[in-house]
Design a protein around this motif. Structure first.
Motif, PDB file in Angstrom:
ATOM      1  N   TYR A 100       5.978  13.896   5.982  1.00 46.14           N
ATOM      2  CA  TYR A 100       7.361  14.713   6.013  1.00 46.14           C
ATOM      3  C   TYR A 100       8.249  13.778   4.879  1.00 46.14           C
ATOM      4  CZ  TYR A 100      10.738  17.652   8.295  1.00 46.14           C
ATOM      5  OH  TYR A 100      11.739  18.786   8.475  1.00 46.14           O
ATOM      6  N   TYR A 101       7.995  14.322   3.398  1.00 47.44           N
ATOM      7  CA  TYR A 101       8.543  13.881   2.506  1.00 47.44           C
ATOM      8  C   TYR A 101       8.903  15.048   1.566  1.00 47.44           C
ATOM      9  CZ  TYR A 101       5.945   9.503   3.672  1.00 47.44           C
ATOM     10  OH  TYR A 101       5.478   8.510   4.225  1.00 47.44           O
ATOM     11  N   SER A 102       9.735  14.498   0.549  1.00 45.32           N
ATOM     12  CA  SER A 102      10.446  15.396  -0.443  1.00 45.32           C
ATOM     13  C   SER A 102       9.039  16.017  -1.125  1.00 45.32           C
ATOM     14  CB  SER A 102      11.184  14.995  -1.323  1.00 45.32           C
ATOM     15  OG  SER A 102      12.392  14.377  -0.661  1.00 45.32           O
ATOM     16  N   ARG A 103       9.094  17.124  -1.939  1.00 43.99           N
ATOM     17  CA  ARG A 103       7.934  17.908  -2.399  1.00 43.99           C
ATOM     18  C   ARG A 103       7.517  16.727  -3.587  1.00 43.99           C
ATOM     19  NH1 ARG A 103      10.195  23.007  -5.953  1.00 43.99           N
ATOM     20  NH2 ARG A 103      12.101  22.234  -6.668  1.00 43.99           N
ATOM     21  N   GLY A 104       8.256  16.294  -4.473  1.00 45.58           N
ATOM     22  CA  GLY A 104       7.834  15.412  -5.494  1.00 45.58           C
ATOM     23  C   GLY A 104       7.405  14.252  -5.058  1.00 45.58           C
ATOM     24  N   TYR A 105       7.904  13.689  -3.992  1.00 45.02           N
ATOM     25  CA  TYR A 105       7.143  12.564  -3.518  1.00 45.02           C
ATOM     26  C   TYR A 105       5.774  12.577  -3.170  1.00 45.02           C
ATOM     27  CZ  TYR A 105       6.701   7.973  -0.794  1.00 45.02           C
ATOM     28  OH  TYR A 105       6.289   6.684  -0.478  1.00 45.02           O
ATOM     29  N   LEU A 106       5.338  13.940  -2.461  1.00 46.95           N
ATOM     30  CA  LEU A 106       4.387  14.311  -1.953  1.00 46.95           C
ATOM     31  C   LEU A 106       3.229  14.323  -3.141  1.00 46.95           C
ATOM     32  CD1 LEU A 106       5.090  16.853   0.789  1.00 46.95           C
ATOM     33  CD2 LEU A 106       3.999  14.594   1.236  1.00 46.95           C
ATOM     34  N   ILE A 537      16.568  12.787   3.573  1.00 46.80           N
ATOM     35  CA  ILE A 537      16.108  12.108   4.700  1.00 46.80           C
ATOM     36  C   ILE A 537      15.395  10.608   4.343  1.00 46.80           C
ATOM     37  CG2 ILE A 537      15.877  14.112   6.295  1.00 46.80           C
ATOM     38  CD1 ILE A 537      12.604  13.525   5.606  1.00 46.80           C
ATOM     39  N   GLY A 538      15.223   9.857   5.283  1.00 44.84           N
ATOM     40  CA  GLY A 538      14.411   8.675   5.008  1.00 44.84           C
ATOM     41  C   GLY A 538      14.233   7.912   6.268  1.00 44.84           C
ATOM     42  N   HIS A 539      13.307   7.008   6.201  1.00 44.53           N
ATOM     43  CA  HIS A 539      12.988   6.205   7.446  1.00 44.53           C
ATOM     44  C   HIS A 539      12.372   4.924   7.050  1.00 44.53           C
ATOM     45  CE1 HIS A 539      11.057   5.780  11.592  1.00 44.53           C
ATOM     46  NE2 HIS A 539      12.041   5.081  11.449  1.00 44.53           N
ATOM     47  N   TYR A 540      13.266   3.925   7.426  1.00 46.53           N
ATOM     48  CA  TYR A 540      12.417   2.434   7.099  1.00 46.53           C
ATOM     49  C   TYR A 540      13.194   1.711   8.287  1.00 46.53           C
ATOM     50  CZ  TYR A 540       9.761  -0.921   4.608  1.00 46.53           C
ATOM     51  OH  TYR A 540       9.090  -2.215   4.256  1.00 46.53           O
ATOM     52  N   ALA A 541      12.577   0.390   8.405  1.00 41.42           N
ATOM     53  CA  ALA A 541      13.113  -0.476   9.167  1.00 41.42           C
ATOM     54  C   ALA A 541      14.191  -1.242   8.297  1.00 41.42           C
ATOM     55  CB  ALA A 541      12.179  -1.834   9.404  1.00 41.42           C
ATOM     56  N   ILE A 542      15.321  -1.717   9.303  1.00 45.30           N
ATOM     57  CA  ILE A 542      16.478  -2.495   8.665  1.00 45.30           C
ATOM     58  C   ILE A 542      15.673  -3.839   8.220  1.00 45.30           C
ATOM     59  CG2 ILE A 542      18.759  -3.572   8.917  1.00 45.30           C
ATOM     60  CD1 ILE A 542      19.167  -1.295  11.046  1.00 45.30           C
ATOM     61  N   ASP A 543      15.534  -4.034   6.954  1.00 43.95           N
ATOM     62  CA  ASP A 543      14.665  -5.145   6.549  1.00 43.95           C
ATOM     63  C   ASP A 543      15.504  -6.134   5.486  1.00 43.95           C
ATOM     64  OD1 ASP A 543      12.521  -6.881   5.790  1.00 43.95           O
ATOM     65  OD2 ASP A 543      11.738  -5.442   4.221  1.00 43.95           O
ATOM     66  N   PHE A 544      15.500  -7.267   5.909  1.00 45.82           N
ATOM     67  CA  PHE A 544      16.614  -8.276   5.208  1.00 45.82           C
ATOM     68  C   PHE A 544      15.736  -9.607   4.427  1.00 45.82           C
ATOM     69  CE2 PHE A 544      20.211  -6.730   7.610  1.00 45.82           C
ATOM     70  CZ  PHE A 544      21.134  -7.020   6.563  1.00 45.82           C
ATOM     71  N   HIS A 545      16.275  -9.474   3.258  1.00 46.39           N
ATOM     72  CA  HIS A 545      15.611 -10.632   2.495  1.00 46.39           C
ATOM     73  C   HIS A 545      17.061 -11.677   2.212  1.00 46.39           C
ATOM     74  CE1 HIS A 545      11.750  -9.339   1.078  1.00 46.39           C
ATOM     75  NE2 HIS A 545      12.207  -8.306   1.944  1.00 46.39           N
ATOM     76  N   PRO A 546      17.667 -12.314   3.075  1.00 44.88           N
ATOM     77  CA  PRO A 546      18.940 -12.615   3.118  1.00 44.88           C
ATOM     78  C   PRO A 546      19.209 -13.432   1.983  1.00 44.88           C
ATOM     79  CG  PRO A 546      18.111 -12.910   5.294  1.00 44.88           C
ATOM     80  CD  PRO A 546      17.043 -12.583   4.529  1.00 44.88           C
ATOM     81  N   TYR A 606      18.120   2.092   3.552  1.00 41.18           N
ATOM     82  CA  TYR A 606      18.530   2.966   2.727  1.00 41.18           C
ATOM     83  C   TYR A 606      18.048   2.417   1.392  1.00 41.18           C
ATOM     84  CZ  TYR A 606      20.956   6.347   5.496  1.00 41.18           C
ATOM     85  OH  TYR A 606      21.336   7.261   6.779  1.00 41.18           O
ATOM     86  N   ARG A 607      16.664   1.739   0.953  1.00 40.78           N
ATOM     87  CA  ARG A 607      16.340   1.348  -0.291  1.00 40.78           C
ATOM     88  C   ARG A 607      14.979   1.411  -0.711  1.00 40.78           C
ATOM     89  NH1 ARG A 607      13.556  -3.198   0.247  1.00 40.78           N
ATOM     90  NH2 ARG A 607      13.522  -4.462   2.215  1.00 40.78           N
ATOM     91  N   VAL A 608      14.045   2.106   0.167  1.00 46.12           N
ATOM     92  CA  VAL A 608      12.737   2.180  -0.132  1.00 46.12           C
ATOM     93  C   VAL A 608      12.282   3.485  -0.868  1.00 46.12           C
ATOM     94  CG1 VAL A 608      11.899   0.528   1.688  1.00 46.12           C
ATOM     95  CG2 VAL A 608      12.018   2.993   2.144  1.00 46.12           C
ATOM     96  N   HIS A 609      11.149   3.589  -1.161  1.00 45.75           N
ATOM     97  CA  HIS A 609      10.462   4.569  -2.034  1.00 45.75           C
ATOM     98  C   HIS A 609      10.786   6.019  -1.720  1.00 45.75           C
ATOM     99  CE1 HIS A 609       7.886   0.842  -2.779  1.00 45.75           C
ATOM    100  NE2 HIS A 609       8.019   0.997  -3.811  1.00 45.75           N
ATOM    101  N   SER A 610      10.256   6.305  -0.546  1.00 45.18           N
ATOM    102  CA  SER A 610      10.782   7.815  -0.369  1.00 45.18           C
ATOM    103  C   SER A 610      12.029   8.141  -0.163  1.00 45.18           C
ATOM    104  CB  SER A 610       9.869   8.136   0.994  1.00 45.18           C
ATOM    105  OG  SER A 610      10.361   7.383   2.186  1.00 45.18           O
ATOM    106  N   PHE A 611      12.832   7.183   0.514  1.00 45.74           N
ATOM    107  CA  PHE A 611      14.369   7.313   0.411  1.00 45.74           C
ATOM    108  C   PHE A 611      15.017   7.570  -0.796  1.00 45.74           C
ATOM    109  CE2 PHE A 611      18.011   4.994  -0.728  1.00 45.74           C
ATOM    110  CZ  PHE A 611      19.121   6.071  -0.435  1.00 45.74           C
ATOM    111  N   GLU A 612      14.649   6.706  -1.807  1.00 44.99           N
ATOM    112  CA  GLU A 612      14.883   6.897  -3.211  1.00 44.99           C
ATOM    113  C   GLU A 612      14.602   8.242  -3.896  1.00 44.99           C
ATOM    114  OE1 GLU A 612      15.261   4.243  -6.259  1.00 44.99           O
ATOM    115  OE2 GLU A 612      15.012   2.375  -5.178  1.00 44.99           O
ATOM    116  N   TRP A 613      13.484   8.664  -3.539  1.00 50.34           N
ATOM    117  CA  TRP A 613      13.032  10.005  -4.033  1.00 50.34           C
ATOM    118  C   TRP A 613      13.992  11.099  -3.158  1.00 50.34           C
ATOM    119  CZ3 TRP A 613       9.514  10.794  -8.052  1.00 50.34           C
ATOM    120  CH2 TRP A 613       9.320  12.076  -8.253  1.00 50.34           C
TER     121      TRP A 613
END
Length: 677
Positions: A100-106, A537-546, A606-613
């Motif tokens: 379930y992604y944008s057409r370009g990412y697919l 749309i997007g989906h990813y964990a809230i992932d920290f590199h503090p 809100y920072r990973v590959h499929s979100f950016e696309w």
């Protein structure tokens, strides 16, 4: 296919170290006056930044038949998956299973699989797809060429190009044109990608030619002069740090947001613009059959107190090597460590390294923050006409480069571990560092062309329905946390805690706010906030590199900023609101990628590959739609909650084109999103 790498580490270690340690300021005078543009190039949409968001913006605009100018500081398209070296697609299991992604990412995923005959040529364990960075660039280049042909648009691609200045209208609402500097090697100078970013960035932003670069000054402008109030072209900031946001001086946030009912897990009671997520210079290393000579960098002892496997369950070199392995000629034997299944490294395997307590560099004070605040930009003269130099602290870039090279030596020869103590880390000499212009990173020094950036300047959207101080997406909009523990009752006032629980109460929010129900008696909704103006749309964990507590980050005994990981955890599938992409003040500027209006904690998802696309696809479609319909994007949302018919038309266009604006069954009545992992 056997990837080429011209020079291995034991031949170029001294070259790489010399390049970094012998930094010399560019011989062109930074304050020199601007040159007259060498040429003018006209376009409908100027996209600044050739990362995934920028490519997606251009892709959709080209399919819509538009003329696109696309600038990129490096010579590779793709950002995260190419120039930044993180060519391992970060995805969530359910979204990936449903595709379930944008057409370009697919299409990107399909082309990766078609090129290698499989989606995961690196046989990495962190992702379903790890591959060589150069191939990411080549695949995206071919996608844009095909989009140009199919949509009958026109792409004007400017690699090795930075934006130096903006010409903004007298009322401050329109970017009339932009001045860009494109650089190529000067006569008798080494080729591009010989020197690190810290050595070249100020030169790249300087008008005058230098001993390294010959420069072309380009005026990027609309096809026709501005008439009336509706923009006749658009600028999309898809840069990695929110560069145009800073240069245009629109309101934005940096770093930590103050604790509130919207950002209850914040580590600070006040804003802290200096503590952003760490950045990473990635590199590639190859497993060898025989031990290799490992040369200690002269600065290694400065950074060695930092390096660690981090956790006991991760304290395995084969596990770390295969984490983001990007090429493997054959499968090794099956292994398991710390509950993780993977295949053992074999000679010829190539690993890309991106490790939190390794080549992550994590400054967090006013002395060493990488991305300059507005006050720091003013103090360094970068907001003066012609003064822009990229908005980054060069010394911190240099330290990040040294830290990355030191981490390679630690992996192969180190015996200390800052977090786990003695006796854990063993030397691993059967590896070599890959460098050379034909190496996986495409640089003579072996580091990525640009650091992997996790967080940049984040705009504050315009005042809006429910957000009178300016729209933003916050922690509570996406987090799965229930906030029932005592910490939140203690750190938030009773009124703030009630507002927090009401925000999460779904259909029972009014009863909580009115006092009819006690906050602790109301079940929280099990979904993210639904935005009426969702365009992606997007989906990813809230992932920290503090960020680290003290300066410099590598100081012995240094620790991560206390409380920064409190907000980390799982998130619900989320939406991208159009209001998050529209900055204040300027009507023809849209923002994509990591600089949309999010909080510090929300930005960690809100920072990973499929979100950016998805964000880029939304920006490109919105800009093309606005031009076609003679309407400014802010006019689509300025009367919310009243829904503008043209907003519905834009959302329908996105969906028709295969760019989802919501996950399946999105509704205020559907409270069950727990099965999305």
């Amino acid at each position: 296919m056997k990837p080429k790498h011209l020079i291995s580490y034991h031949h170029t270690c001294l070259i790489s170290l010399t390049l970094i340690s012998s930094f010399v300021a560019p011989d062109a005078a930074i304050a020199a006056p601007p040159r007259t543009p060498d040429k003018t190039v006209n376009c409908d949409i100027l996209v600044v930044g050739g990362g995934l968001s920028g490519v997606a913006t251009a892709y959709e605009a080209l399919l819509a038949g538009r003329t696109v100018c696309l600038t990129e500081i490096t010579d590779w398209l793709g950002g995260q998956i190419s120039a930044q070296g993180t060519s391992a697609l970060d995805e969530r299991p359910t979204q990936r299973a449903k595709l379930y992604y944008s057409r370009g990412y697919l299409e990107l995923r399909q082309r990766i699989e078609r090129k290698y005959g499989k989606l995961n040529p690196g046989d990495c364990w962190v992702s379903d797809s790890c591959f060589l960075p150069k191939d990411g660039h080549e695949i995206l280049s071919s996608m844009l060429k095909d989009a140009e042909r199919k949509g009958k648009g026109k792409l004007q691609w400017f690699p090795n190009t930075v934006i130096k200045d903006l010409n903004i209208s007298s009322d401050g609402k329109i970017i009339n044109n932009a001045i860009a500097i494109q650089h190529k090697p000067a006569p008798n100078a080494p080729p591009l990608n010989t020197f690190t970013l810290s050595q070249t960035i100020q030169d790249a932003y300087t008008y005058q030619n230098s001993s390294r670069f010959t420069k072309t000054i380009i005026r990027l402008a609309p096809k026709q002069a501005q008439k009336g109030n509706v923009p006749n072209w658009y600028v999309v900031d898809a840069s990695e740090t929110g560069e145009i946001v800073g240069l245009a001086d629109v309101p934005y946030r940096l770093g930590i947001d103050a604790r509130s009912y919207l950002e209850p897990s914040s580590s600070s009671a006040t804003n802290d613009p200096y503590c952003t997520q760490g950045f990473t210079y990635t590199f590639a290393m190859e497993a060898t059959k025989e031990p290799q000579k490992q040369t200690m960098p002269p600065f290694y002892m400065q950074y060695s107190p930092y390096y660690s496997y981090e956790l006991q369950r991760l304290a395995s070199f084969p596990l770390v090597f295969t984490y983001r392995r990007i090429w493997s000629p054959r499968r090794g034997e099956q292994m398991k460590f710390g509950g993780i299944n993977f295949t053992a490294p074999v000679p010829g395997d190539i690993s890309m390294q991106n490790w939190t307590w390794g080549n992550d560099y994590r400054p967090g004070t006013a002395k060493d923050n990488l991305i300059y605040t507005r006050e720091q930009l003013q103090a360094t003269g970068q907001l003066n006409p012609g003064g822009w130099l990229g908005g980054l602290r060069v010394e911190t870039l240099r330290r990040g480069e040294e830290n990355a090279l030191g981490y390679y030596y630690w992996l192969t020869a180190g015996t200390t571990d800052s977090q786990l103590g003695n006796g854990v880390k063993q030397p691993q000499p059967n590896n070599r560092f890959l460098s050379g212009l034909d190496s996986p990173m495409g640089t003579a020094h072996g580091l990525s062309k640009y650091p992997y950036m996790r967080e940049g300047r984040r705009i504050i959207g315009r005042p809006s329905w429910g957000a009178p101080q300016g729209f933003s997406i916050w922690e509570v909009d996406i987090s799965r946390r229930n906030y029932d523990d005592e910490y939140y009752r203690k750190t938030l006032s009773p009124a703030e805690y009630r507002r927090l629980k009401a925000t999460l109460a779904g259909l029972e929010a009014l009863s909580v706010l009115s006092g009819q129900q006690r906050p602790e008696n109301v079940a929280r909704r099990t979904r993210s906030t639904i935005f009426p103006d969702a365009i992606g749309i997007g989906h990813y964990a809230i992932d920290f590199h503090p960020c680290m507590t003290k300066s410099p980050p590598e100081a012995p005994g240094n620790t991560e900023r206390e409380g920064e990981r409190r907000g980390a955890g799982q998130a619900y599938p989320f939406q991208i609101a159009l209001r998050a992409m529209i900055p204040q003040k300027i009507d023809n500027l849209l923002v994509g990628g990591k600089s949309i209006a999010t909080s510090h904690i929300a930005a960690a998802a809100y920072r990973v590959h499929s979100f950016e696309w998805s964000a880029g696809a939304a920006a490109g479609t919105t800009a093309a739609f606005a031009l076609k319909n003679n309407i400014a994007p802010y006019q689509l949302v300025d009367e919310l909650p009243k829904i503008e018919p043209q907003l519905i038309a834009l959302q329908n266009l996105l969906k028709k084109n295969g760019n989802p604006t919501a996950f399946p069954d999105t509704s205020i009545f559907n409270q069950n999103w727990e099965d999305w992992k």
